[in-house]
Write a protein that holds these residues in place. Structure first.
Motif, PDB file in Angstrom:
ATOM      1  N   PRO A  88      22.684  69.702  49.883  1.00 32.09           N
ATOM      2  CA  PRO A  88      21.832  70.894  49.939  1.00 32.09           C
ATOM      3  C   PRO A  88      22.628  72.077  50.491  1.00 32.09           C
ATOM      4  CG  PRO A  88      20.768  68.994  50.992  1.00 32.09           C
ATOM      5  CD  PRO A  88      22.195  68.622  50.755  1.00 32.09           C
ATOM      6  N   ALA A  89      22.285  73.268  50.077  1.00 33.70           N
ATOM      7  CA  ALA A  89      22.935  74.467  50.595  1.00 33.70           C
ATOM      8  C   ALA A  89      22.659  74.608  52.094  1.00 33.70           C
ATOM      9  CB  ALA A  89      22.435  75.694  49.847  1.00 33.70           C
ATOM     10  N   PHE A  90      23.470  75.412  52.776  1.00 33.07           N
ATOM     11  CA  PHE A  90      23.337  75.565  54.223  1.00 33.07           C
ATOM     12  C   PHE A  90      21.965  76.107  54.624  1.00 33.07           C
ATOM     13  CE2 PHE A  90      27.993  75.769  53.653  1.00 33.07           C
ATOM     14  CZ  PHE A  90      28.355  74.728  54.502  1.00 33.07           C
ATOM     15  N   ASP A  91      21.334  76.912  53.769  1.00 29.03           N
ATOM     16  CA  ASP A  91      20.030  77.483  54.099  1.00 29.03           C
ATOM     17  C   ASP A  91      18.867  76.711  53.476  1.00 29.03           C
ATOM     18  OD1 ASP A  91      20.530  78.151  51.486  1.00 29.03           O
ATOM     19  OD2 ASP A  91      20.033  80.272  51.685  1.00 29.03           O
ATOM     20  N   ASP A  92      19.163  75.562  52.881  1.00 27.93           N
ATOM     21  CA  ASP A  92      18.120  74.726  52.282  1.00 27.93           C
ATOM     22  C   ASP A  92      17.403  73.957  53.396  1.00 27.93           C
ATOM     23  OD1 ASP A  92      16.713  72.563  51.008  1.00 27.93           O
ATOM     24  OD2 ASP A  92      18.008  72.761  49.263  1.00 27.93           O
ATOM     25  N   PRO A  93      16.065  73.937  53.431  1.00 31.50           N
ATOM     26  CA  PRO A  93      15.339  73.184  54.458  1.00 31.50           C
ATOM     27  C   PRO A  93      15.699  71.700  54.490  1.00 31.50           C
ATOM     28  CG  PRO A  93      13.849  74.656  53.295  1.00 31.50           C
ATOM     29  CD  PRO A  93      15.147  74.702  52.560  1.00 31.50           C
ATOM     30  N   MET A  94      16.211  71.157  53.373  1.00 34.07           N
ATOM     31  CA  MET A  94      16.582  69.738  53.330  1.00 34.07           C
ATOM     32  C   MET A  94      17.915  69.466  54.011  1.00 34.07           C
ATOM     33  SD  MET A  94      14.346  67.745  52.004  1.00 34.07           S
ATOM     34  CE  MET A  94      15.373  66.319  51.676  1.00 34.07           C
ATOM     35  N   ARG A  95      18.620  70.525  54.398  1.00 36.02           N
ATOM     36  CA  ARG A  95      19.956  70.333  54.973  1.00 36.02           C
ATOM     37  C   ARG A  95      19.917  69.450  56.230  1.00 36.02           C
ATOM     38  NH1 ARG A  95      25.397  71.039  53.338  1.00 36.02           N
ATOM     39  NH2 ARG A  95      26.627  71.022  55.236  1.00 36.02           N
ATOM     40  N   GLY A  96      18.914  69.646  57.069  1.00 33.50           N
ATOM     41  CA  GLY A  96      18.811  68.841  58.286  1.00 33.50           C
ATOM     42  C   GLY A  96      18.612  67.369  57.981  1.00 33.50           C
ATOM     43  N   GLU A  97      17.695  67.084  57.064  1.00 39.60           N
ATOM     44  CA  GLU A  97      17.441  65.689  56.671  1.00 39.60           C
ATOM     45  C   GLU A  97      18.693  65.081  56.039  1.00 39.60           C
ATOM     46  OE1 GLU A  97      14.227  62.687  56.299  1.00 39.60           O
ATOM     47  OE2 GLU A  97      14.720  64.399  57.566  1.00 39.60           O
ATOM     48  N   TYR A  98      19.378  65.864  55.259  1.00 41.38           N
ATOM     49  CA  TYR A  98      20.625  65.426  54.618  1.00 41.38           C
ATOM     50  C   TYR A  98      21.655  65.020  55.669  1.00 41.38           C
ATOM     51  CZ  TYR A  98      25.245  66.332  52.454  1.00 41.38           C
ATOM     52  OH  TYR A  98      26.551  66.264  52.026  1.00 41.38           O
ATOM     53  N   LEU A  99      21.881  65.874  56.658  1.00 39.82           N
ATOM     54  CA  LEU A  99      22.866  65.562  57.695  1.00 39.82           C
ATOM     55  C   LEU A  99      22.432  64.365  58.531  1.00 39.82           C
ATOM     56  CD1 LEU A  99      23.775  69.182  58.851  1.00 39.82           C
ATOM     57  CD2 LEU A  99      25.226  67.618  57.522  1.00 39.82           C
ATOM     58  N   ARG A 100      21.143  64.270  58.779  1.00 43.48           N
ATOM     59  CA  ARG A 100      20.631  63.139  59.565  1.00 43.48           C
ATOM     60  C   ARG A 100      21.025  61.812  58.934  1.00 43.48           C
ATOM     61  NH1 ARG A 100      14.295  61.230  59.820  1.00 43.48           N
ATOM     62  NH2 ARG A 100      14.573  59.517  61.319  1.00 43.48           N
ATOM     63  N   TRP A 101      20.712  61.643  57.652  1.00 40.26           N
ATOM     64  CA  TRP A 101      20.979  60.362  57.010  1.00 40.26           C
ATOM     65  C   TRP A 101      22.448  60.197  56.643  1.00 40.26           C
ATOM     66  CZ3 TRP A 101      17.565  57.315  58.437  1.00 40.26           C
ATOM     67  CH2 TRP A 101      16.208  57.661  58.481  1.00 40.26           C
ATOM     68  N   LEU A 102      23.152  61.282  56.425  1.00 39.06           N
ATOM     69  CA  LEU A 102      24.571  61.188  56.097  1.00 39.06           C
ATOM     70  C   LEU A 102      25.347  60.529  57.224  1.00 39.06           C
ATOM     71  CD1 LEU A 102      26.935  61.850  54.208  1.00 39.06           C
ATOM     72  CD2 LEU A 102      27.011  64.133  55.236  1.00 39.06           C
ATOM     73  N   PHE A 103      25.016  60.891  58.461  1.00 38.57           N
ATOM     74  CA  PHE A 103      25.761  60.342  59.599  1.00 38.57           C
ATOM     75  C   PHE A 103      25.045  59.179  60.276  1.00 38.57           C
ATOM     76  CE2 PHE A 103      27.514  64.560  58.931  1.00 38.57           C
ATOM     77  CZ  PHE A 103      28.863  64.239  58.853  1.00 38.57           C
ATOM     78  N   PHE A 104      23.886  58.817  59.760  1.00 41.21           N
ATOM     79  CA  PHE A 104      23.158  57.649  60.262  1.00 41.21           C
ATOM     80  C   PHE A 104      23.943  56.371  59.967  1.00 41.21           C
ATOM     81  CE2 PHE A 104      19.831  54.354  59.918  1.00 41.21           C
ATOM     82  CZ  PHE A 104      19.162  54.550  61.109  1.00 41.21           C
ATOM     83  N   SER A 105      24.635  56.363  58.833  1.00 38.29           N
ATOM     84  CA  SER A 105      25.356  55.154  58.428  1.00 38.29           C
ATOM     85  C   SER A 105      26.478  54.790  59.403  1.00 38.29           C
ATOM     86  CB  SER A 105      25.900  55.315  57.009  1.00 38.29           C
ATOM     87  OG  SER A 105      26.573  54.153  56.594  1.00 38.29           O
TER      88      SER A 105
END
Length: 212
Positions: A88-105
Motif C-alpha cells: 500500500p502507498a504511504f498514505d493508504d489507510p491499509m499501510r499500518g495493517e500491512y506493516l503489522r503483518w509483514l513483520f509479524f512473521s
C-alpha cells in the motif's frame, strides 16, 4: 533513477533467501545473484562480513544501499518498485495493517516455530513474543482463514510473500498443524507463476545441497 541502480542478491539455497528470491520474481525486475556457501564458511569472508556482520543471507546491495533480513529486504523492494503493487502507498489507510503483518512473521511466528522444534515452552507469557502456542495458532487460523484470498484482501502483497513463506515452512516440516485453512492458502501460493519460477530456479541448488 531507481531502475538504473544495480541490484545484487546474496543467496544460499535452501535458506530464508528463498523468501527474497520469490519477492524478486514477483517484482519481475533485473537482478544479479551471488550464491554464498554458508556451510563452507563463505559467509565469513571479510568482503561479505562488511555487508552483513552476521554473515547471513539474504542480503541485497542496491546501488549504494545494503539491506539485510528477509522481511526488511522485501519491504524495501516493494517500496522501491511500487509499479508491482505489492505494498500500500504511504498514505493508504491499509499501510499500518500491512506493516503489522509483514513483520509479524519474523518477530512472532518464527520464534514460535523455533521453540516448537526445540520442544521449549514459551515461558513467561508477558515476555514471550508470541504469548503461547495455542494463542498464536488461534490467531493464525483466524488471519489465514479470513484471507480473501490474500491476507490483506483481494490483492496479493508482500505480506503474503513473507508470512506465506513462514506458513509454508511450518507445514512443510509439520511444525504447524495440518488444517484446511493452511493447506488452502498454501495451494493458492503454489499456483502463483512467480513462486513456480522461483522453485524451478532453486531446484538444482537444493538438489546439490542434499547431495553433500
Amino acid at each position: 533513477m531507481i531502475s538504473d541502480r544495480k541490484l545484487t542478491f546474496y543467496h544460499s539455497a535452501p535458506s530464508r533467501g528463498n523468501i527474497v528470491h520469490w519477492m524478486l520474481q514477483e517484482l519481475g525486475i533485473e537482478f544479479d545473484v551471488k550464491m554464498i556457501d554458508i556451510r563452507n564458511g563463505e559467509g565469513q569472508t571479510p568482503e561479505f562480513l562488511a555487508l552483513n556482520p552476521l554473515g547471513k543471507v539474504p542480503t541485497i546491495v542496491h546501488g549504494d544501499t545494503v539491506v539485510t533480513e528477509a522481511a526488511a529486504i522485501c519491504c524495501y523492494l516493494a517500496d522501491m518498485f511500487p509499479a508491482a503493487g505489492l505494498a500500500p502507498a504511504f498514505d493508504d489507510p491499509m499501510r499500518g495493517e500491512y506493516l503489522r503483518w509483514l513483520f509479524f512473521s519474523p518477530s512472532t511466528i518464527e520464534p514460535a516455530l523455533i521453540d516448537r522444534v526445540r520442544k521449549q515452552e514459551a515461558g513467561d507469557r508477558s515476555m514471550s513474543p508470541y504469548r503461547d502456542w495455542d494463542t498464536l495458532m488461534a490467531m493464525l487460523r483466524d488471519v489465514i482463514g479470513n484471507a480473501q484470498p490474500w491476507i490483506l484482501g483481494e490483492k496479493f502483497t508482500t505480506v503474503d510473500v513473507v508470512m506465506g513463506s513462514a506458513i509454508r515452512y511450518g507445514r512443510m516440516f509439520d511444525i504447524l498443524p495440518e488444517t484446511p485453512v493452511f493447506e488452502d492458502y498454501i495451494r493458492r501460493i503454489n499456483l502463483r507463476p512467480a513462486y513456480v519460477r522461483m522453485q524451478e530456479i532453486e531446484a538444482p541448488y537444493v538438489e546439490a545441497s542434499m547431495a553433500v
